[in-house]
Design an enzyme around this catalytic site. Structure first.
Site, PDB file in Angstrom:
ATOM      1  N   ARG A 153     -53.474   7.503  -4.056  1.00  0.00           N
ATOM      2  CA  ARG A 153     -53.704   8.892  -4.449  1.00  0.00           C
ATOM      3  C   ARG A 153     -53.913   9.853  -3.291  1.00  0.00           C
ATOM      4  O   ARG A 153     -53.266  10.892  -3.203  1.00  0.00           O
ATOM      5  CB  ARG A 153     -54.975   9.018  -5.321  1.00  0.00           C
ATOM      6  CG  ARG A 153     -54.789   8.998  -6.772  1.00  0.00           C
ATOM      7  CD  ARG A 153     -55.986   8.316  -7.372  1.00  0.00           C
ATOM      8  NE  ARG A 153     -56.106   7.012  -6.767  1.00  0.00           N
ATOM      9  CZ  ARG A 153     -55.415   5.952  -7.183  1.00  0.00           C
ATOM     10  NH1 ARG A 153     -54.655   6.054  -8.221  1.00  0.00           N
ATOM     11  NH2 ARG A 153     -55.514   4.778  -6.559  1.00  0.00           N
ATOM     12  N   THR A 154     -54.866   9.523  -2.437  1.00  0.00           N
ATOM     13  CA  THR A 154     -55.280  10.520  -1.450  1.00  0.00           C
ATOM     14  C   THR A 154     -54.126  10.853  -0.505  1.00  0.00           C
ATOM     15  O   THR A 154     -53.829  12.024  -0.259  1.00  0.00           O
ATOM     16  CB  THR A 154     -56.509  10.000  -0.667  1.00  0.00           C
ATOM     17  OG1 THR A 154     -57.471   9.549  -1.611  1.00  0.00           O
ATOM     18  CG2 THR A 154     -57.115  11.090   0.186  1.00  0.00           C
TER      19      THR A 154
ATOM     20  N   LYS B 198     -52.541  -1.864  18.936  1.00  0.00           N
ATOM     21  CA  LYS B 198     -52.485  -2.236  20.362  1.00  0.00           C
ATOM     22  C   LYS B 198     -53.789  -1.869  21.069  1.00  0.00           C
ATOM     23  O   LYS B 198     -53.890  -1.978  22.291  1.00  0.00           O
ATOM     24  CB  LYS B 198     -51.337  -1.496  21.054  1.00  0.00           C
ATOM     25  CG  LYS B 198     -49.968  -1.757  20.462  1.00  0.00           C
ATOM     26  CD  LYS B 198     -48.932  -0.893  21.175  1.00  0.00           C
ATOM     27  CE  LYS B 198     -47.822  -0.506  20.251  1.00  0.00           C
ATOM     28  NZ  LYS B 198     -47.085   0.670  20.749  1.00  0.00           N
TER      29      LYS B 198
ATOM     30  N   ARG C 272     -57.935   8.745   7.020  1.00  0.00           N
ATOM     31  CA  ARG C 272     -58.783   7.746   6.337  1.00  0.00           C
ATOM     32  C   ARG C 272     -59.005   6.589   7.286  1.00  0.00           C
ATOM     33  O   ARG C 272     -58.087   6.156   7.973  1.00  0.00           O
ATOM     34  CB  ARG C 272     -58.119   7.246   5.060  1.00  0.00           C
ATOM     35  CG  ARG C 272     -58.840   6.045   4.473  1.00  0.00           C
ATOM     36  CD  ARG C 272     -58.386   5.686   3.103  1.00  0.00           C
ATOM     37  NE  ARG C 272     -58.772   6.684   2.128  1.00  0.00           N
ATOM     38  CZ  ARG C 272     -58.611   6.536   0.817  1.00  0.00           C
ATOM     39  NH1 ARG C 272     -58.042   5.452   0.342  1.00  0.00           N
ATOM     40  NH2 ARG C 272     -58.980   7.472  -0.016  1.00  0.00           N
TER      41      ARG C 272
ATOM     42  N   HIS D 244     -66.215  10.892   0.924  1.00  0.00           N
ATOM     43  CA  HIS D 244     -64.816  11.102   0.525  1.00  0.00           C
ATOM     44  C   HIS D 244     -64.742  12.546  -0.004  1.00  0.00           C
ATOM     45  O   HIS D 244     -64.632  12.775  -1.201  1.00  0.00           O
ATOM     46  CB  HIS D 244     -64.423  10.086  -0.543  1.00  0.00           C
ATOM     47  CG  HIS D 244     -62.955  10.002  -0.826  1.00  0.00           C
ATOM     48  ND1 HIS D 244     -62.046  10.964  -0.434  1.00  0.00           N
ATOM     49  CD2 HIS D 244     -62.236   9.055  -1.477  1.00  0.00           C
ATOM     50  CE1 HIS D 244     -60.833  10.597  -0.846  1.00  0.00           C
ATOM     51  NE2 HIS D 244     -60.931   9.446  -1.473  1.00  0.00           N
TER      52      HIS D 244
HETATM   53  N1   CP Z   1     -59.384   8.008  -5.181  1.00  0.00           N
HETATM   54  C1   CP Z   1     -58.830   7.474  -4.054  1.00  0.00           C
HETATM   55  O1   CP Z   1     -59.315   7.659  -2.943  1.00  0.00           O
HETATM   56  O2   CP Z   1     -57.718   6.726  -4.279  1.00  0.00           O
HETATM   57  P1   CP Z   1     -56.849   6.055  -3.132  1.00  0.00           P
HETATM   58  O3   CP Z   1     -57.691   5.014  -2.484  1.00  0.00           O
HETATM   59  O4   CP Z   1     -55.639   5.496  -3.842  1.00  0.00           O
HETATM   60  O5   CP Z   1     -56.487   7.144  -2.156  1.00  0.00           O
END
Ligand code: CP
Length: 303
Positions: free
Chosen positions: A51-52, A80, A101, A129
């Site tokens: 999603r993100t 590396k 992320r 998040h």
């Molecule tokens: N909600 C969320 O962070 O989903 P993903 O891990 O798929 O990005």
């Protein structure tokens, strides 16, 4: 230049403006179709995501911009031994904005401190998040019409769940929010968060059984027990199916109780619930695109 590391980086007034912009984007997408022409988003994902990452990429494409990046640390020079601080210096030469992320808490913050472009924390370990929280808040505001005066149940992995930590922090600033934390003993909210709620005289309770509180909730935020955060498989297996929201439990809920989930879901919401009009977790995904479009415009000063 501004980064987004934590939902609290924006004041409530700034969030209101962001959500107004997201609502306008939802109504008039064509108005925004070329706002980012010539701009590039880099998605640097050191941890899996559906999603993100794709929501950020869709957001930038919807704005007329383009996207570069990697979806796996193994395919980047991190494999590396390149540091996050060196990587962001390099990415700053290629892109105008970066969503990152990382499994290590604080890694996007390190990146931000070495970056010449805005960095967005797209999830760091069990910490924060923020763009999921923006998504959650926009969903609630759009479907409930307000961000205050409700009882929200938050269920599942409250210890490691970064979406939970960000959401509780963000909702703490609105009046009349009553939290009901539903978790097994081992996955209760972290002590620092409990202390913060106490310090701010916020109303909350902690329970184990979902059935006992279902009837008083205006919103239920379900979460997954996260295998990747556990130190041993035995504990994960013991706790993973602790909660399963099914039709029988939905029968105990208010007629207008909305069910949210940051996704991905494993077993904690039975698929039979998907047809219930109160289940809004797939609508929530769509709101994630609007709010990320609004965020990109805001951080690039193009709003
Ligand atoms: N909600 C969320 O962070 O989903 P993903 O891990 O798929 O990005």
């Amino acid at each position: 230049m501004r980064h987004l590391m934590n939902p609290m980086d924006f004041s409530v007034e700034e969030l209101d403006r962001l959500f107004d912009l997201a609502a306008d984007i939802e109504k008039n997408p064509e108005k925004y179709a070329h706002k980012c022409t010539g701009k590039k988003l880099a998605t640097c994902f050191y941890e899996p995501s559906t999603r993100t990452r794709l929501s950020f990429e869709t957001a930038m494409l919807n704005l007329g911009g383009s996207v570069i990046g990697f979806s796996d640390a193994g395919s980047s020079s991190a494999s590396k031994g390149e540091s996050v601080s060196d990587t962001i210096r390099v990415i700053s030469c290629f892109a105008d904005i970066c969503a990152m992320r990382h499994p290590k808490e604080g890694a996007p913050m390190v990146a931000a401190s070495h970056s010449t472009i805005p960095v967005i924390n797209a999830g760091d370990g069990g910490h924060q998040h923020p763009t999921q929280t923006l998504t959650d808040l926009l969903t609630i505001r759009s479907l409930k019409g307000r961000l205050d005066n409700f009882t929200i149940g938050i269920c599942g992995d409250l210890k490691f769940g970064r979406t939970v930590h960000s959401l509780v922090n963000a909702l703490s600033r609105y009046s009349g929010i009553r939290f009901v934390f539903i978790s097994p003993e081992e996955l209760r909210i972290p002590g620092y968060l409990r202390e913060k709620l106490w310090d701010n005289a916020l109303t909350f309770e902690e329970v184990i059984r979902l059935e006992d509180v279902m009837g008083k909730l205006d919103l239920l935020y379900m979460t997954r027990v996260q295998r990747e955060r556990f130190f041993n498989e035995e504990d994960y297996v013991r706790l993973k199916d602790f909660y399963i929201l099914n039709k029988d439990k939905m029968a105990l809920a208010k007629p207008d109780c909305l069910i949210l989930h940051p996704l991905p879901r494993v077993n904690e919401i039975s698929v039979e619930v998907d047809k219930d009009p109160r289940a809004v977790y797939f609508k929530q995904v769509q709101y994630g695109v609007y709010v990320r479009m609004a965020l990109i415009l805001t951080l690039l000063d193009l709003a």
